[in-house]
Write an enzyme that holds these catalytic residues in place. Structure first.
Site, mmCIF file in Angstrom:
data_model
loop_
_atom_site.group_PDB
_atom_site.id
_atom_site.type_symbol
_atom_site.label_atom_id
_atom_site.label_comp_id
_atom_site.label_asym_id
_atom_site.label_seq_id
_atom_site.Cartn_x
_atom_site.Cartn_y
_atom_site.Cartn_z
ATOM 1 N N SER A 158 -13.495 18.265 -37.159
ATOM 2 C CA SER A 158 -13.457 19.525 -36.432
ATOM 3 C C SER A 158 -13.314 19.256 -34.943
ATOM 4 C CB SER A 158 -14.753 20.307 -36.665
ATOM 5 O OG SER A 158 -14.956 20.522 -38.040
ATOM 6 N N SER A 159 -12.447 20.005 -34.283
ATOM 7 C CA SER A 159 -12.258 19.908 -32.836
ATOM 8 C C SER A 159 -11.901 18.466 -32.464
ATOM 9 C CB SER A 159 -13.528 20.421 -32.134
ATOM 10 O OG SER A 159 -13.298 20.596 -30.765
ATOM 11 N N SER A 160 -12.753 17.742 -31.726
ATOM 12 C CA SER A 160 -12.444 16.340 -31.406
ATOM 13 C C SER A 160 -12.169 15.540 -32.685
ATOM 14 C CB SER A 160 -13.613 15.719 -30.638
ATOM 15 O OG SER A 160 -13.361 14.372 -30.348
#
Ligand code: NAG
Ligand code: NAG
Ligand code: NAG
Length: 298
Positions: free
Chosen positions: A140-142
């Site tokens: 998720s995200s990074s």
């Protein structure tokens, strides 16, 4: 509420909790091989495993850790059901963000976090006799940005990726860092707009001379994402459709839930993307769709 009703509810809650308690536990591994990114390796090995289990690498968001992210979705509980191993790494630098910016991380065998994670995978294949053709990346995200990095730089290691609210491989290339605090904000702001061919040439430059197939890609993004703009999904779609040689075929609305649109590319076997209407940063992990994309469930 009458006391006996309350007590019954409490008992139901306790028994449903105990039925999801995991048999094994998340365990630190320190001797997995060279570790140029100084990442920490944690592993979840279910008590019952098939002969050649699949591996899912599950990568946290900026500021997260292996433990916080491990507890954030149902992939660990489903590992008990379906018999796959989870590698859950922790980043230790740049506000606990994965390095998606340096040449080292973007280059096959170049170093940094991507090589650390690949060495965790190699250790796990060797120690548990895991299936080298069923190694998958998600996050998720990074962690979704890192999913793109791993699939671009190590297409020989990963069979498929599933990224929730990430960025294209190479979008942060040359940025001074990879965290909201350190990165050039142009990528997160959706200002790196390139042609599919330019994106694809960046991916191919990550592993010059590679002749094999690239990982199958599943991409998720919320239309109301104010941290990594929705344009990021459009750029990832351009990148991977060019790399994988597939074009947009059709939309399936309200899939896998109301307000989500599944965008199918080619025959849908190499690439799909999900637009989550009104969802911000980041889109929650949809475990059934991820496991189905990885071929772990049908
Ligand atoms: C990245 O590093 C490799 C050697 O590790 C080098 O061949 C390549 O030119 C570098 N790429 C960039 C964009 O600096
Ligand atoms: C590409 O294919 C050639 C011939 O099959 C092989 O020798 C070479 O190692 C391959 N290159 C890579 C990077 O896999
Ligand atoms: C498919 O869905 C996406 C996301 O909602 C939308 O941006 C796009 O315009 C749609 N394409 C078609 C052909 O309907």
């Amino acid at each position: 509420m009458h006391f006996s009703t309350f007590a019954a509810c409490g008992l139901a809650a306790i028994s449903s909790l105990s039925s999801t308690v995991l048999a094994a536990s998340l365990t630190r591994v320190t001797d997995f091989g060279t570790n140029p990114g100084n990442a920490q390796m944690y592993i979840y090995v279910p008590d019952k495993l098939p002969a050649n289990p699949a591996i899912i690498v599950s990568m946290h968001y900026c500021g997260g850790t292996a433990t916080t992210y491990f507890n954030m979705n149902k992939l660990p509980a489903l590992a008990d059901t379906h018999g796959y191993i989870m590698i859950v790494p922790s980043a230790t630098h740049d506000n606990n963000c994965w390095d998606a910016a340096t040449n080292a991380t973007l280059t096959h065998n170049g170093g940094s976090d991507s090589l650390s994670i690949v060495n965790m995978v190699k250790y796990t294949i060797s120690k548990y006799n895991a299936d080298p053709t069923r190694v998958f990346a998600t996050g998720s995200s990074s962690g979704a940005i890192m999913t793109n990095v791993l699939c671009g730089a190590y297409p020989d290691v990963f069979a498929a990726g599933s990224g929730f609210s990430g960025m294209a491989y190479g979008c942060l290339a040359g940025s001074p860092g990879s965290s909201p605090q350190s990165a050039d904000p142009a990528c997160a702001n959706g200002q790196h707009i390139y042609t599919p061919e330019k994106w694809a040439s960046m991916v191919r430059a990550g592993y010059p001379g590679y002749n094999g197939t690239y990982p199958r890609m599943q991409l998720w993004h919320g239309t109301a994402d104010n941290i990594i703009k929705y344009q990021s999904l459009i750029e990832q779609v351009k990148e991977w459709s060019a790399v994988l040689g597939v074009e947009f075929t059709k939309n399936v609305t309200n899939t896998p839930k109301p307000g989500y649109t599944r965008m199918i590319f080619g025959d849908g076997s190499k690439m799909e993307a999900y637009s989550a209407q009104g969802v911000g940063h980041f889109v929650p992990t949809d475990e059934p769709s991820v496991l189905s994309w990885f071929g772990i469930t049908s």
